[in-house]
Scaffold this motif. Sequence first.
Motif, PDB file in Angstrom:
ATOM      1  N   ASN A 122      -9.310 -55.561  23.240  1.00  0.00           N
ATOM      2  CA  ASN A 122      -9.388 -56.761  23.988  1.00  0.00           C
ATOM      3  C   ASN A 122      -8.403 -57.711  24.507  1.00  0.00           C
ATOM      4  OD1 ASN A 122      -7.855 -57.400  21.880  1.00  0.00           O
ATOM      5  ND2 ASN A 122      -9.445 -58.712  20.543  1.00  0.00           N
ATOM      6  N   CYS A 126      -7.213 -60.385  27.970  1.00  0.00           N
ATOM      7  CA  CYS A 126      -6.312 -61.650  27.478  1.00  0.00           C
ATOM      8  C   CYS A 126      -5.151 -61.503  28.113  1.00  0.00           C
ATOM      9  CB  CYS A 126      -5.984 -61.229  25.957  1.00  0.00           C
ATOM     10  SG  CYS A 126      -5.128 -62.511  25.098  1.00  0.00           S
ATOM     11  N   GLN A 285      -6.813 -64.756  33.224  1.00  0.00           N
ATOM     12  CA  GLN A 285      -8.261 -64.151  33.423  1.00  0.00           C
ATOM     13  C   GLN A 285      -8.805 -64.797  34.723  1.00  0.00           C
ATOM     14  OE1 GLN A 285      -9.790 -66.302  30.204  1.00  0.00           O
ATOM     15  NE2 GLN A 285      -9.749 -64.673  28.647  1.00  0.00           N
ATOM     16  N   ILE A 385     -13.043 -51.420  16.959  1.00  0.00           N
ATOM     17  CA  ILE A 385     -12.142 -51.934  15.727  1.00  0.00           C
ATOM     18  C   ILE A 385     -11.505 -53.103  15.758  1.00  0.00           C
ATOM     19  CG2 ILE A 385      -9.944 -51.352  14.411  1.00  0.00           C
ATOM     20  CD1 ILE A 385     -10.250 -48.454  15.396  1.00  0.00           C
ATOM     21  N   THR A 387     -13.114 -56.457  16.913  1.00  0.00           N
ATOM     22  CA  THR A 387     -13.035 -57.083  17.937  1.00  0.00           C
ATOM     23  C   THR A 387     -14.669 -56.926  17.945  1.00  0.00           C
ATOM     24  OG1 THR A 387     -12.972 -57.293  20.508  1.00  0.00           O
ATOM     25  CG2 THR A 387     -12.794 -55.123  19.534  1.00  0.00           C
ATOM     26  N   PRO A 389     -17.003 -56.979  21.016  1.00  0.00           N
ATOM     27  CA  PRO A 389     -17.436 -57.186  22.403  1.00  0.00           C
ATOM     28  C   PRO A 389     -18.845 -57.741  22.847  1.00  0.00           C
ATOM     29  CG  PRO A 389     -17.270 -54.509  21.444  1.00  0.00           C
ATOM     30  CD  PRO A 389     -17.007 -55.788  20.569  1.00  0.00           C
ATOM     31  N   GLY A 564     -13.402 -71.344  27.840  1.00  0.00           N
ATOM     32  CA  GLY A 564     -12.305 -71.225  27.129  1.00  0.00           C
ATOM     33  C   GLY A 564     -12.354 -71.778  25.682  1.00  0.00           C
ATOM     34  N   HIS A 571     -12.256 -67.671  18.308  1.00  0.00           N
ATOM     35  CA  HIS A 571     -12.886 -66.621  19.051  1.00  0.00           C
ATOM     36  C   HIS A 571     -14.497 -66.860  18.636  1.00  0.00           C
ATOM     37  CE1 HIS A 571      -9.189 -64.396  20.109  1.00  0.00           C
ATOM     38  NE2 HIS A 571      -9.487 -65.238  20.578  1.00  0.00           N
ATOM     39  N   THR A 572     -14.993 -65.634  18.012  1.00  0.00           N
ATOM     40  CA  THR A 572     -16.341 -65.738  17.608  1.00  0.00           C
ATOM     41  C   THR A 572     -16.766 -66.062  16.179  1.00  0.00           C
ATOM     42  OG1 THR A 572     -16.338 -63.394  16.758  1.00  0.00           O
ATOM     43  CG2 THR A 572     -16.605 -63.567  19.079  1.00  0.00           C
ATOM     44  N   MET A 573     -16.013 -67.078  15.868  1.00  0.00           N
ATOM     45  CA  MET A 573     -15.877 -67.713  14.428  1.00  0.00           C
ATOM     46  C   MET A 573     -15.897 -67.058  13.161  1.00  0.00           C
ATOM     47  SD  MET A 573     -18.204 -70.885  15.597  1.00  0.00           S
ATOM     48  CE  MET A 573     -19.665 -70.650  16.157  1.00  0.00           C
ATOM     49  N   ARG A 575     -14.033 -66.133  11.007  1.00  0.00           N
ATOM     50  CA  ARG A 575     -13.455 -66.461   9.947  1.00  0.00           C
ATOM     51  C   ARG A 575     -13.342 -68.069   9.742  1.00  0.00           C
ATOM     52  NH1 ARG A 575      -8.938 -63.141   8.526  1.00  0.00           N
ATOM     53  NH2 ARG A 575      -8.448 -62.381  10.662  1.00  0.00           N
ATOM     54  N   SER A 666     -12.861 -64.478  33.544  1.00  0.00           N
ATOM     55  CA  SER A 666     -13.786 -65.318  32.780  1.00  0.00           C
ATOM     56  C   SER A 666     -13.483 -66.679  33.043  1.00  0.00           C
ATOM     57  CB  SER A 666     -13.372 -65.116  31.232  1.00  0.00           C
ATOM     58  OG  SER A 666     -12.791 -63.678  31.256  1.00  0.00           O
ATOM     59  N   LYS A 667     -12.951 -67.306  33.869  1.00  0.00           N
ATOM     60  CA  LYS A 667     -12.677 -68.706  34.143  1.00  0.00           C
ATOM     61  C   LYS A 667     -13.277 -69.221  35.375  1.00  0.00           C
ATOM     62  CE  LYS A 667      -9.329 -69.564  31.041  1.00  0.00           C
ATOM     63  NZ  LYS A 667     -10.203 -68.947  29.681  1.00  0.00           N
TER      64      LYS A 667
HETATM   65  N1  LIG Z   1     -15.852 -66.001  28.776  1.00  0.00           N
HETATM   66  C1  LIG Z   1     -14.568 -65.547  28.136  1.00  0.00           C
HETATM   67  N2  LIG Z   1     -14.734 -64.617  27.327  1.00  0.00           N
HETATM   68  C2  LIG Z   1     -13.382 -64.287  26.723  1.00  0.00           C
HETATM   69  C3  LIG Z   1     -12.356 -65.265  26.865  1.00  0.00           C
HETATM   70  C4  LIG Z   1     -12.380 -66.322  27.454  1.00  0.00           C
HETATM   71  O1  LIG Z   1     -11.380 -67.144  27.559  1.00  0.00           O
HETATM   72  N3  LIG Z   1     -13.590 -66.695  28.281  1.00  0.00           N
HETATM   73  N4  LIG Z   1     -11.173 -64.942  26.050  1.00  0.00           N
HETATM   74  C5  LIG Z   1     -10.917 -63.559  25.804  1.00  0.00           C
HETATM   75  C6  LIG Z   1      -9.831 -63.217  24.856  1.00  0.00           C
HETATM   76  S1  LIG Z   1      -8.489 -63.812  25.399  1.00  0.00           S
HETATM   77  C7  LIG Z   1      -9.898 -62.604  23.777  1.00  0.00           C
HETATM   78  S2  LIG Z   1      -8.439 -62.389  22.899  1.00  0.00           S
HETATM   79  C8  LIG Z   1     -11.079 -62.222  23.238  1.00  0.00           C
HETATM   80  C9  LIG Z   1     -11.508 -62.370  21.703  1.00  0.00           C
HETATM   81  O2  LIG Z   1     -12.800 -61.933  21.462  1.00  0.00           O
HETATM   82  P1  LIG Z   1     -12.882 -60.831  20.160  1.00  0.00           P
HETATM   83  O3  LIG Z   1     -11.848 -59.861  19.893  1.00  0.00           O
HETATM   84  O4  LIG Z   1     -14.180 -60.094  20.285  1.00  0.00           O
HETATM   85  O5  LIG Z   1     -13.209 -61.968  18.928  1.00  0.00           O
HETATM   86  P2  LIG Z   1     -12.844 -61.994  17.471  1.00  0.00           P
HETATM   87  O6  LIG Z   1     -13.741 -62.944  16.944  1.00  0.00           O
HETATM   88  O7  LIG Z   1     -11.489 -62.378  17.311  1.00  0.00           O
HETATM   89  O8  LIG Z   1     -12.949 -60.794  16.823  1.00  0.00           O
HETATM   90  C10 LIG Z   1     -12.462 -60.125  15.779  1.00  0.00           C
HETATM   91  C11 LIG Z   1     -13.346 -59.231  14.867  1.00  0.00           C
HETATM   92  O9  LIG Z   1     -12.470 -58.783  14.031  1.00  0.00           O
HETATM   93  C12 LIG Z   1     -12.647 -58.810  12.847  1.00  0.00           C
HETATM   94  N5  LIG Z   1     -11.581 -58.792  11.899  1.00  0.00           N
HETATM   95  C13 LIG Z   1     -10.706 -59.792  11.526  1.00  0.00           C
HETATM   96  N6  LIG Z   1      -9.435 -59.191  10.759  1.00  0.00           N
HETATM   97  C14 LIG Z   1     -10.008 -57.689  11.037  1.00  0.00           C
HETATM   98  C15 LIG Z   1      -9.141 -56.715  10.314  1.00  0.00           C
HETATM   99  O10 LIG Z   1      -8.039 -57.091   9.962  1.00  0.00           O
HETATM  100  N7  LIG Z   1      -9.491 -55.350  10.578  1.00  0.00           N
HETATM  101  C16 LIG Z   1     -10.575 -55.359  11.220  1.00  0.00           C
HETATM  102  N8  LIG Z   1     -11.128 -53.968  11.515  1.00  0.00           N
HETATM  103  N9  LIG Z   1     -11.416 -56.245  11.670  1.00  0.00           N
HETATM  104  C17 LIG Z   1     -11.149 -57.640  11.468  1.00  0.00           C
HETATM  105  C18 LIG Z   1     -13.344 -60.210  12.615  1.00  0.00           C
HETATM  106  O11 LIG Z   1     -14.323 -60.311  11.781  1.00  0.00           O
HETATM  107  C19 LIG Z   1     -14.342 -60.152  14.105  1.00  0.00           C
HETATM  108  O12 LIG Z   1     -15.599 -59.730  13.901  1.00  0.00           O
HETATM  109  O13 LIG Z   1     -12.343 -62.868  24.032  1.00  0.00           O
HETATM  110  C20 LIG Z   1     -12.235 -62.733  25.348  1.00  0.00           C
HETATM  111  N10 LIG Z   1     -13.436 -63.221  25.953  1.00  0.00           N
END
Ligand SMILES: Nc1nc2c(c(=O)[nH]1)N[C@H]1C(S)=C(S)[C@@H](COP(=O)(O)OP(=O)(O)OC[C@H]3O[C@@H](n4cnc5c(=O)[nH]c(N)nc54)[C@H](O)[C@@H]3O)O[C@H]1N2
Length: 858
Positions: A122, A126, A285, A385, A387, A389, A564, A571-573, A575, A666-667
């Motif tokens: 991911n 970013c 982005q 892993i 994230t 998606p 944003g 992110h996807t809430m 936690r 994404s912006k």
């Molecule tokens: N439209 C739009 N989309 C975007 C963005 C935006 O600004 N606009 N921003 C982008 C950016 S910058 C980012 S970084 C991404 C983030 O997007 P994601 O990476 O999809 O979001 P998270 O919710 O952080 O997902 C993390 C997942 O990991 C799990 N997790 C937490 N800790 C651990 C661990 O230790 N091990 C494992 N295996 N799992 C764990 C959580 O339960 C969660 O399901 O979104 C991107 N998407």
Amino acid sequence: MTLTRTVCPYCGVGCGVLAGADGTIKGDPDHPANFGRLCSKGAALGETIDLDGRLLHPKIGGTQADWETALDLVARKFSEAIAEYGPDSVAIYASGQILTEDYYVANKMMKGFIGAANIDTNSRLCMASSVAGHKRAFGTDTVSGTYEDLEEADLIVLVGSNLAWCHPVLHQRIAAAKEARPDMRIINIDPRRTATTDLADVHLQIRPDGDVALFNGLLAYLAEAGKVDTAYSENHVNGLDAALAAAQVCDPADSGLNAQELAEFYSLWANTPKVVTAYSQGVNQSVCGTDKVNAILNCHLATGRIGKRGTGPFSLTGQPNAMGGREVGGLANMLANHLELGNAAHRDAVRHFWESPTICTRPGLKAVDMFQACADGRIKALWVISTNPAVSLPDADGVAAAIANVPFVVASDIMEQTDTNDLADVLLPATGWGEKDGTVTNSERRVSRQRAFLPAPGSARPDWKIISDVAARMGFAEAFAFQSPAEVFAEYVALDAATSQFPRDLDLSIFADADYAKLIPTQWPHNGARFFADGQFYHPDGKAQMFPVKAPAQITSRFTLNTGRNRDQWHTMMRTGKSPRLGAHLAEPYVEIHPADAATLGAEPGALIAVQNTYGRTVLRALITPRVAKGQLFAPIHWTRQRSSAGTINSVVAPITDPFSGQPASKFGAVSAEVFKAKWYGFIASNREPKPLTPYAAVARTQTGWQAELAGSKVPDDWEAEARRLSGHFGGDVSFQSDPATGSIRIAIVQGGLITALFFAASTPVVLSRTASIGLIGSNTSPLAALAGRSASDQSDPGATVCACFNVGRNTLLAAVTGGASTVAALGEVTCAGTNCGSCKPELAALLEQTPQRMAAE
Ligand SMILES: Nc1nc2c(c(=O)[nH]1)N[C@H]1C(S)=C(S)[C@@H](COP(=O)(O)OP(=O)(O)OC[C@H]3O[C@@H](n4cnc5c(=O)[nH]c(N)nc54)[C@H](O)[C@@H]3O)O[C@H]1N2
Ligand SMILES: Nc1nc2c(c(=O)[nH]1)N[C@H]1C(S)=C(S)[C@@H](COP(=O)(O)OP(=O)(O)OC[C@H]3O[C@@H](n4cnc5c(=O)[nH]c(N)nc54)[C@H](O)[C@@H]3O)O[C@H]1N2
Ligand code: SF4
Ligand SMILES: [Mo]
């Protein structure tokens, strides 16, 4: 109670935390990122470590399985796909939220042992544009800035960064520095007003993607004003003339700013040697993200304002270990440890060190392409892993369908139910923050230890261990015989030493003899290090490269969409969504829309807006505000299909990427918008989690359970049945009230003398105190009193939460303002708001500005 020294799992500021198994959370006074401070998300960490919703055991096809069976199956399916379709038929999609050790092992397995480079993360969504821009300019992906540079600068330019909400502790450090040195100037460049704008002296409300025109204009101005450091650029920089020529043909008016704004900004930047230009996703982005990065770097290189205290460009990293991921090389176009995939000598050295049977020879698929390959059948086995998606990638509905199309999907996560897990064949339970050990690197290259202070729940295992166990079963046992994260870290450091003949920035020698258990926060190459201080860069001739860039074509659409973050959600809430305090700040997926646009669409306050394009459709609550410009919409990224029926914003983000970095834009995308004509609106407070079942639904945690905002397009025949269906309460007694005059419906469900659910519906958006209704759940208040909307203790309604630490609502604050509190400090004294983490201070200031007296005077 002994407290464990660890770091926050959220943003790239990387604050030190002292944590206890009982949920005690304190800022670590000795950590150089935060010196004891924490923001609202960090301070609420104790509320998110319960086991509610956790994935505790492996699952195959939805059924609990033991580790042996699950690991054997994953290894077999991956091996079979490779045997039949070749190494490029498998892929790993990982995350900047796993630890350096996890990342290193995953990268080693894919690139050295499977022999393909189909591992992307991911971080592609970013940091990829910053990585590409740095490499073009410096020859390496070097972030030279430090937090002290921000404090020491005379001018800070924040480009496409909502620092107040996204890097709050850094924001507080800057705010403190400005208070101590009021002459410090802060400029915020963002197409909308944000909480960060409130700290700035000037807001440059740029046109979306107007950044290249703006910084090209600055470069041309610097040349004309004689501010180019000719000695520096002759000795240390290539490409000045070409970059300048490109800048001079670019029209700065394309930035959307007027001549006076441009002149003032250019003059201030030109005449302030100590300038830091810090940037984040508003830069990265974008279709021209890499060019934006180079446009900024060009100005710093031309003036030699880099490598000196209080100066320089500064790419702010988002995730807690985005930087660590870059260091280990965990992207599809990197090798390992800042070594080059395209360099045969680098590949040989890494292969020799890993003693691996093979090594990838060409870049793998970048995130968006990887999921395209899932859609068209090229990927036969996928491992996701840490994230989500199916929510966070552009064209999220297409991505969900693509994942569903892959014959074998594995997801490693800490939570059981996510939109991505719902599509996986095998779920592997990972240990999460507080339960696992390893290292992360923050925005200023500081490596800190995450330390466990809780036992692993159920049979969850750390990611490095899960990956190593699969690799071992695929026939690579010897190379993945790690027994601890310390062993992985030692190998990562040793790889650096073994490849030191290749000159580059990454130098981990400071960790060679480090005691992993006691490791203190340490910057590489050494604490206080200053990259580029000697004017040496990493291109073969030791010089930096300026790059000619040109402004992108304009998007013409009645409405464009910007996306944003919110202050209190991550992110996807997965936690933060567990914390009622954090959920209370902004509890619905919303869309910021300018009052003039709202008027044209006929959207009243509280209306719902359908935002759509050919990729999909969302329904969002209108937040009518002049903070966004006309024609521009802004929506948060946090809502999933678990918590909303149509709030996943990436459903309407097109999968368009930057040509150099592959980072999605994404912006800024074209959408259409219209009022969603609901036949009824509703609200539920319940002790049970409601499912988002109506065309508009937003579910959130509360202090007494759950709440849901609702809207439907068909009036139900039987309201009682609808209230039961939506609240999930099929037992208990129902009290029903209806007012034919207004069409309003009020239903209470009572079980064992206690109120378990309250349901309100009306033909217009429901006006009632949410806080009061939420407070009644679980109480023995009479249903009649409850339906009258009175609170259990007959207290006044505090209103929507502003301060999450002390749960101070808007109404409480307004009462304090009426009572005479006229400054942020005074509000803190009266209500405690803003006196713990301080994340809400910009909102307190905004609230003071909007007091009725002032509004009347305007
Ligand atoms: N439209 C739009 N989309 C975007 C963005 C935006 O600004 N606009 N921003 C982008 C950016 S910058 C980012 S970084 C991404 C983030 O997007 P994601 O990476 O999809 O979001 P998270 O919710 O952080 O997902 C993390 C997942 O990991 C799990 N997790 C937490 N800790 C651990 C661990 O230790 N091990 C494992 N295996 N799992 C764990 C959580 O339960 C969660 O399901 O979104 C991107 N998407
Ligand atoms: N509360 C909270 N904090 C977080 C996160 C979170 O989920 N929640 N996530 C973390 C992560 S992974 C990341 S990457 C960071 C992101 O941190 P930021 O990049 O600061 O946050 P965003 O809200 O994604 O976007 C920043 C700003 O870019 C502006 N922008 C949009 N288009 C343009 C443009 O064309 N030019 C300019 N100059 N600006 C533009 C947007 O209006 C927005 O205000 O936050 C980190 N911190
Ligand atoms: S600023 Fe907040 S979210 Fe970021 S690391 Fe610090 S406490 Fe965590
Ligand atoms: Mo990010």
